[in-house]
Design a protein around this motif. Structure first.
Motif, PDB file in Angstrom:
ATOM      1  N   ASP A  65       3.668   1.173  -1.678  1.00 50.58           N
ATOM      2  CA  ASP A  65       5.052   1.546  -1.359  1.00 50.58           C
ATOM      3  C   ASP A  65       5.404   2.855  -2.073  1.00 50.58           C
ATOM      4  O   ASP A  65       4.582   3.431  -2.797  1.00 50.58           O
ATOM      5  CB  ASP A  65       6.033   0.412  -1.719  1.00 50.58           C
ATOM      6  CG  ASP A  65       6.280   0.317  -3.214  1.00 50.58           C
ATOM      7  OD1 ASP A  65       5.539   0.956  -3.994  1.00 50.58           O
ATOM      8  OD2 ASP A  65       7.221  -0.399  -3.608  1.00 50.58           O
ATOM      9  N   ARG A  66       6.623   3.309  -1.841  1.00 50.48           N
ATOM     10  CA  ARG A  66       7.029   4.613  -2.360  1.00 50.48           C
ATOM     11  C   ARG A  66       6.935   4.700  -3.881  1.00 50.48           C
ATOM     12  O   ARG A  66       6.459   5.694  -4.429  1.00 50.48           O
ATOM     13  CB  ARG A  66       8.473   4.887  -1.913  1.00 50.48           C
ATOM     14  CG  ARG A  66       8.938   6.266  -2.212  1.00 50.48           C
ATOM     15  CD  ARG A  66      10.271   6.474  -1.532  1.00 50.48           C
ATOM     16  NE  ARG A  66      10.873   7.730  -1.893  1.00 50.48           N
ATOM     17  CZ  ARG A  66      12.020   8.159  -1.386  1.00 50.48           C
ATOM     18  NH1 ARG A  66      12.666   7.416  -0.494  1.00 50.48           N
ATOM     19  NH2 ARG A  66      12.516   9.303  -1.761  1.00 50.48           N
ATOM     20  N   ALA A  67       7.364   3.631  -4.562  1.00 52.01           N
ATOM     21  CA  ALA A  67       7.345   3.654  -6.028  1.00 52.01           C
ATOM     22  C   ALA A  67       5.923   3.800  -6.556  1.00 52.01           C
ATOM     23  O   ALA A  67       5.674   4.540  -7.524  1.00 52.01           O
ATOM     24  CB  ALA A  67       7.994   2.378  -6.578  1.00 52.01           C
ATOM     25  N   SER A  68       4.986   3.115  -5.941  1.00 51.52           N
ATOM     26  CA  SER A  68       3.607   3.205  -6.440  1.00 51.52           C
ATOM     27  C   SER A  68       2.972   4.540  -6.037  1.00 51.52           C
ATOM     28  O   SER A  68       2.199   5.117  -6.809  1.00 51.52           O
ATOM     29  CB  SER A  68       2.765   2.014  -5.962  1.00 51.52           C
ATOM     30  OG  SER A  68       2.801   1.884  -4.572  1.00 51.52           O
ATOM     31  N   ILE A  69       3.324   5.059  -4.855  1.00 52.61           N
ATOM     32  CA  ILE A  69       2.842   6.394  -4.452  1.00 52.61           C
ATOM     33  C   ILE A  69       3.308   7.448  -5.458  1.00 52.61           C
ATOM     34  O   ILE A  69       2.514   8.277  -5.925  1.00 52.61           O
ATOM     35  CB  ILE A  69       3.348   6.757  -3.036  1.00 52.61           C
ATOM     36  CG1 ILE A  69       2.709   5.835  -1.985  1.00 52.61           C
ATOM     37  CG2 ILE A  69       3.048   8.226  -2.708  1.00 52.61           C
ATOM     38  CD1 ILE A  69       3.393   5.897  -0.624  1.00 52.61           C
ATOM     39  N   CYS A  70       4.592   7.378  -5.807  1.00 56.60           N
ATOM     40  CA  CYS A  70       5.143   8.372  -6.745  1.00 56.60           C
ATOM     41  C   CYS A  70       4.480   8.255  -8.125  1.00 56.60           C
ATOM     42  O   CYS A  70       4.180   9.267  -8.771  1.00 56.60           O
ATOM     43  CB  CYS A  70       6.654   8.217  -6.858  1.00 56.60           C
ATOM     44  SG  CYS A  70       7.520   8.729  -5.358  1.00 56.60           S
ATOM     45  N   ALA A  71       4.244   7.020  -8.560  1.00 52.95           N
ATOM     46  CA  ALA A  71       3.609   6.836  -9.871  1.00 52.95           C
ATOM     47  C   ALA A  71       2.199   7.424  -9.876  1.00 52.95           C
ATOM     48  O   ALA A  71       1.795   8.085 -10.846  1.00 52.95           O
ATOM     49  CB  ALA A  71       3.564   5.341 -10.227  1.00 52.95           C
ATOM     50  N   VAL A  72       1.458   7.206  -8.794  1.00 54.26           N
ATOM     51  CA  VAL A  72       0.102   7.757  -8.699  1.00 54.26           C
ATOM     52  C   VAL A  72       0.153   9.283  -8.636  1.00 54.26           C
ATOM     53  O   VAL A  72      -0.624   9.973  -9.293  1.00 54.26           O
ATOM     54  CB  VAL A  72      -0.649   7.175  -7.485  1.00 54.26           C
ATOM     55  CG1 VAL A  72      -1.944   7.936  -7.226  1.00 54.26           C
ATOM     56  CG2 VAL A  72      -0.937   5.692  -7.694  1.00 54.26           C
ATOM     57  N   GLU A  73       1.096   9.812  -7.875  1.00 50.13           N
ATOM     58  CA  GLU A  73       1.229  11.266  -7.759  1.00 50.13           C
ATOM     59  C   GLU A  73       1.586  11.887  -9.116  1.00 50.13           C
ATOM     60  O   GLU A  73       1.052  12.938  -9.484  1.00 50.13           O
ATOM     61  CB  GLU A  73       2.265  11.613  -6.682  1.00 50.13           C
ATOM     62  CG  GLU A  73       2.453  13.091  -6.425  1.00 50.13           C
ATOM     63  CD  GLU A  73       1.178  13.830  -6.012  1.00 50.13           C
ATOM     64  OE1 GLU A  73       0.244  13.163  -5.537  1.00 50.13           O
ATOM     65  OE2 GLU A  73       1.116  15.060  -6.196  1.00 50.13           O
ATOM     66  N   ASP A  74       2.461  11.204  -9.858  1.00 46.89           N
ATOM     67  CA  ASP A  74       2.795  11.683 -11.204  1.00 46.89           C
ATOM     68  C   ASP A  74       1.546  11.797 -12.079  1.00 46.89           C
ATOM     69  O   ASP A  74       1.408  12.714 -12.888  1.00 46.89           O
ATOM     70  CB  ASP A  74       3.771  10.701 -11.890  1.00 46.89           C
ATOM     71  CG  ASP A  74       5.189  10.819 -11.336  1.00 46.89           C
ATOM     72  OD1 ASP A  74       5.486  11.824 -10.654  1.00 46.89           O
ATOM     73  OD2 ASP A  74       5.993   9.884 -11.569  1.00 46.89           O
ATOM     74  N   MET A  75       0.652  10.864 -11.898  1.00 47.36           N
ATOM     75  CA  MET A  75      -0.523  10.791 -12.767  1.00 47.36           C
ATOM     76  C   MET A  75      -1.661  11.675 -12.273  1.00 47.36           C
ATOM     77  O   MET A  75      -2.302  12.368 -13.063  1.00 47.36           O
ATOM     78  CB  MET A  75      -0.986   9.332 -12.834  1.00 47.36           C
ATOM     79  CG  MET A  75      -2.169   9.066 -13.750  1.00 47.36           C
ATOM     80  SD  MET A  75      -2.352   7.256 -13.948  1.00 47.36           S
ATOM     81  CE  MET A  75      -3.995   7.160 -14.639  1.00 47.36           C
ATOM     82  N   LEU A  76      -1.918  11.638 -10.957  1.00 47.19           N
ATOM     83  CA  LEU A  76      -3.134  12.288 -10.449  1.00 47.19           C
ATOM     84  C   LEU A  76      -2.900  13.637  -9.764  1.00 47.19           C
ATOM     85  O   LEU A  76      -3.848  14.386  -9.542  1.00 47.19           O
ATOM     86  CB  LEU A  76      -3.866  11.355  -9.466  1.00 47.19           C
ATOM     87  CG  LEU A  76      -4.368  10.023 -10.021  1.00 47.19           C
ATOM     88  CD1 LEU A  76      -5.118   9.249  -8.945  1.00 47.19           C
ATOM     89  CD2 LEU A  76      -5.277  10.237 -11.232  1.00 47.19           C
ATOM     90  N   ARG A  77      -1.643  13.942  -9.368  1.00 52.30           N
ATOM     91  CA  ARG A  77      -1.343  15.215  -8.679  1.00 52.30           C
ATOM     92  C   ARG A  77      -2.302  15.440  -7.502  1.00 52.30           C
ATOM     93  O   ARG A  77      -3.028  16.431  -7.434  1.00 52.30           O
ATOM     94  CB  ARG A  77      -1.452  16.415  -9.644  1.00 52.30           C
ATOM     95  CG  ARG A  77      -0.651  16.274 -10.920  1.00 52.30           C
ATOM     96  CD  ARG A  77       0.829  16.545 -10.712  1.00 52.30           C
ATOM     97  NE  ARG A  77       1.596  16.185 -11.911  1.00 52.30           N
ATOM     98  CZ  ARG A  77       2.899  15.991 -11.931  1.00 52.30           C
ATOM     99  NH1 ARG A  77       3.615  16.133 -10.839  1.00 52.30           N
ATOM    100  NH2 ARG A  77       3.522  15.655 -13.035  1.00 52.30           N
ATOM    101  N   MET A  78      -2.329  14.476  -6.616  1.00 52.45           N
ATOM    102  CA  MET A  78      -3.216  14.565  -5.451  1.00 52.45           C
ATOM    103  C   MET A  78      -2.539  15.227  -4.262  1.00 52.45           C
ATOM    104  O   MET A  78      -3.158  15.435  -3.220  1.00 52.45           O
ATOM    105  CB  MET A  78      -3.627  13.164  -4.985  1.00 52.45           C
ATOM    106  CG  MET A  78      -4.431  12.375  -5.976  1.00 52.45           C
ATOM    107  SD  MET A  78      -4.719  10.707  -5.304  1.00 52.45           S
ATOM    108  CE  MET A  78      -5.773  11.061  -3.890  1.00 52.45           C
TER     109      MET A  78
END
Lengths: 458, 458
Positions: free
Chosen positions: A255-268
């Motif tokens: 979901d959006r919250a987990s996508i954002c958390a991953v993006e914060d960490m990995l900058r994909m």
């Protein structure tokens, strides 16, 4: 509780190899909790590090005679508090039981319980074979724990869960009797399905000392598809369309919250505005993978996907799978987690996700949702700050309300982690009093003194 | 035996719809034996034709109160005497419970037990879905019986057995309590694996009144390969090579006696001098099937096959599958059959077949061997003339000796038919006294008055 506190540990130590019984307080402290970090877990009286089936038998004979609670433990990676310490009890660790043999002609592995899942995979791969079950913790969890909890994973949607691969077990019963159930036979209906009963029994019926596993030929290289959606409903529609026409080798949801958390960490470069993302794989042999990927891409487009991307490059595909696997650590960077594991029938997935958002709002906590979408098994991640007592309490309330919601939607309180001690209170709500009574009859028949993992399930 | 003979059938009839309790001797005679034709089966006191779960509950409440033996029965196609009548007992038939609903979004079927396997397949196919398990008797056996015996079939080598498709059950326990276990969830580890315990319990722990089944997307069209060999060992070598590199959708074996019987009946042009024949299928999607067939052809050639033939024409392929399916009726034309169901680990297959030939010689009976070779499950067909008392006795001796042999080779006395009453005497030799004691503890906990299918398994 008074009887067993008088039980003589030195008598047990005399029945075991030197050093097997550990009472050093510093070491005991490390066996108090498992990964669920249950605050109610107790420091055990002792840890027994069994090196053989005979050690497990001696330990259970002693414990059964004195009524001492025994918590079987592999690597202690339980997320539901199934391997945390019990007041006055001992922890029976299988971490030293690590032998494995592979038989290529029967395509089976015989493994001791303390081996890690990844080590089973590697041993099979060395013989050109494959052990499919892949819990996200596969690099740190044991095969004995996998069998005891009937662990799942990402490939289950096509390849099934642990029980589908367990052909046989050696189990030590509460009174110390060791029994062999099943064996390296792909079909065997001689007698009751006892192997299947012990798989998933969370250490409450016996201690698994050996597993015989079915292996498969190696998995063909996989192609990967990623799609983003403006709504959870659209993503769920795509999931239903995909699983109705083929068997993906992976079908994951974020979901959006987990996508954002991953993006914060990995900058994909993940789109922070998307409401839902699906990551799917096909491992169909040869050119068939491209056909399956095309079918999945079309299903996502038909369901109204914003963007769809497909690749047969293994490294590129692995980057997306890694994004999904990193979701838990990524969300964990924002706070402590209560990790849920509820499952619902697929059509109820949008309702589950939207009503989890309502619960999160009401309790004023963040809940990110990832899911093994192909089989309806979700992991809502409840984020809280353990230093904030009020927030911790609200997170606990949300934890329970999400289970209530799953039950209301015809689902389960646990898809793959087990009931353990943390979810025990909700089990009767899901299965009802008659099934609880049936469970109790089996438990009492097999463990009359209730020494095996007390407080788990029942 | 004295108590239950006094039990009042009219009291039972009063709890059930009109006509549900049948006592007409002509009808009762038809419920005495099942397909195993056990000469020791008894005419039941009555047959109850249940139309609902409530009928099953009422019947078991009555039987439990009076200690009346209850034999659950689907279509009576048991080959191990699991559904034959018991002295003073009743037969509880589920043949009238025939409802089914298909849910395409969860890809599940909810079926009552009296529906035939073929009817489940058809209902699923009408919704574009597939129920894989395919016992050779699929046109005449019930889904309830399939679940009660954990039935197998030809596609198991790739697709697994019945238990792999049973997600949930409704079961009526000995005391009449109806419990719901599992449900339409692909992953669910909430509580003990009770669904799995009841699958394969042969009516000894409860009566299955509803099954929730997992369905798959439709099977792609299959390609077929046939190979003949000069020795069983060469065929077995090919089987090991094939299953080590891919997952065939079918991998069947016929020995010379069964090939000749089929050729006598069908005149297909099969080579009567060949010692062994393999029939294999690939249903890999698209062009991948041709690749898998090529791999299997090469494996057979490498193992020394005399002739190898492959086709992607469905009709031509079906003719060979039909040859295999017709093996039992073809051999049956030469006499009455005692149908064995022993399984061994794959490497032991040549030893099993050659030593079965020795047993046949010694007992002076014909034994033809067919096998689901990919999973080591064999069906030695012992041919005898029931009018010849001495030959019948020798056939019985061979029946037992083949089970002894399977156990000696690390195998099972039954791969897919069940223990029933005919194989009960051999079960302790396979599993040992401790597993029998464990089985007894579970049986006593769930059926304390021992009313459920007495004489089966235990």
């Amino acid at each position: 509780m008074t009887t067993h506190l008088g039980a003589d540990l030195s008598a047990l130590a005399g029945d075991l190899p030197a050093g097997a019984v550990v009472t050093d307080p510093d070491i005991l402290a490390g066996y108090r909790q498992d990964r669920a970090q249950d605050p109610d877990a107790a420091v055990p009286r002792a840890v027994v590090r069994a090196a053989s089936t005979a050690d497990v038998q001696a330990t259970l004979r002693w414990a059964n005679a004195y009524g001492v609670p025994v918590v079987p433990r592999g690597a202690g990676t339980s997320l539901s508090g199934g391997s945390g310490g019990v007041e006055g009890g001992i922890v029976l660790s299988t971490e030293k039981m690590r032998a494995i043999t592979i038989d290529t002609t029967t395509r089976t592995a015989v493994a001791q319980p303390g081996l890690l899942n990844v080590e089973v995979k590697k041993a099979a791969a060395e013989h050109g074979l494959w052990y499919p079950p892949d819990p996200s913790s596969f690099e740190i969890c044991t095969i004995g724990g996998n069998a005891a909890t009937n662990a799942g994973g990402l490939c289950c949607v096509k390849y099934g869960v642990t029980t589908d691969y367990v052909l046989g077990l050696e189990v030590v019963l509460a009174d110390g009797t060791a029994v062999r159930l099943g064996g390296p036979r792909l079909k065997d209906v001689a007698g009751l399905s006892l192997t299947k009963l012990f798989v998933g029994s969370e250490g409450t019926l016996g201690v698994i000392t050996e597993v015989t596993l079915r292996l498969l030929p190696p998995q063909p290289p996989a192609s990967t598809m990623v799609a983003t959606f403006g709504s959870v409903q659209a993503a769920a529609d795509a999931v239903v369309a995909i699983t109705g026409s083929l068997r993906p080798a992976m079908l994951e949801f974020m979901d959006r919250a987990s996508i954002c958390a991953v993006e914060d960490m990995l900058r994909m470069g993940l789109d922070r505005t998307t409401e839902a993302m699906l990551i799917a794989r096909s491992d169909a042999p040869g050119a068939a993978a491209a056909g399956e990927i095309a079918t999945m891409v079309q299903a996502c487009r038909d369901a109204g996907a914003d963007e769809v991307f497909a690749t047969d490059d293994p490294e590129e595909g692995e980057a997306f799978a890694a994004a999904r696997r990193m979701a838990i650590p990524a969300v964990e960077r924002t706070g402590s987690l209560l990790l849920e594991d509820v499952g619902v029938p697929l059509p109820a997935l949008p309702a589950l996700v939207s009503r989890i958002a309502e619960i999160a709002d009401r309790q004023n906590v963040t809940v990110a949702v990832i899911a093994h979408a192909g089989d309806g098994n979700t992991h809502p991640l409840i984020v809280f700050d353990p230093a904030d007592e009020d927030m911790t309490a609200r997170a606990q309330v949300a934890f329970g309300q999400i289970m209530d919601l799953a039950i209301e939607l015809g689902g389960t309180i646990t898809g793959e982690h087990g009931v353990g001690r943390l979810k025990k209170a909700w089990l009767p709500d899901q299965v009802g009093p008659d099934v609880m009574a049936l469970t109790r009859r089996i438990k009492d028949a097999l463990d009359p003194n209730s020494i095996l993992n007390p407080g788990v399930v029942l």
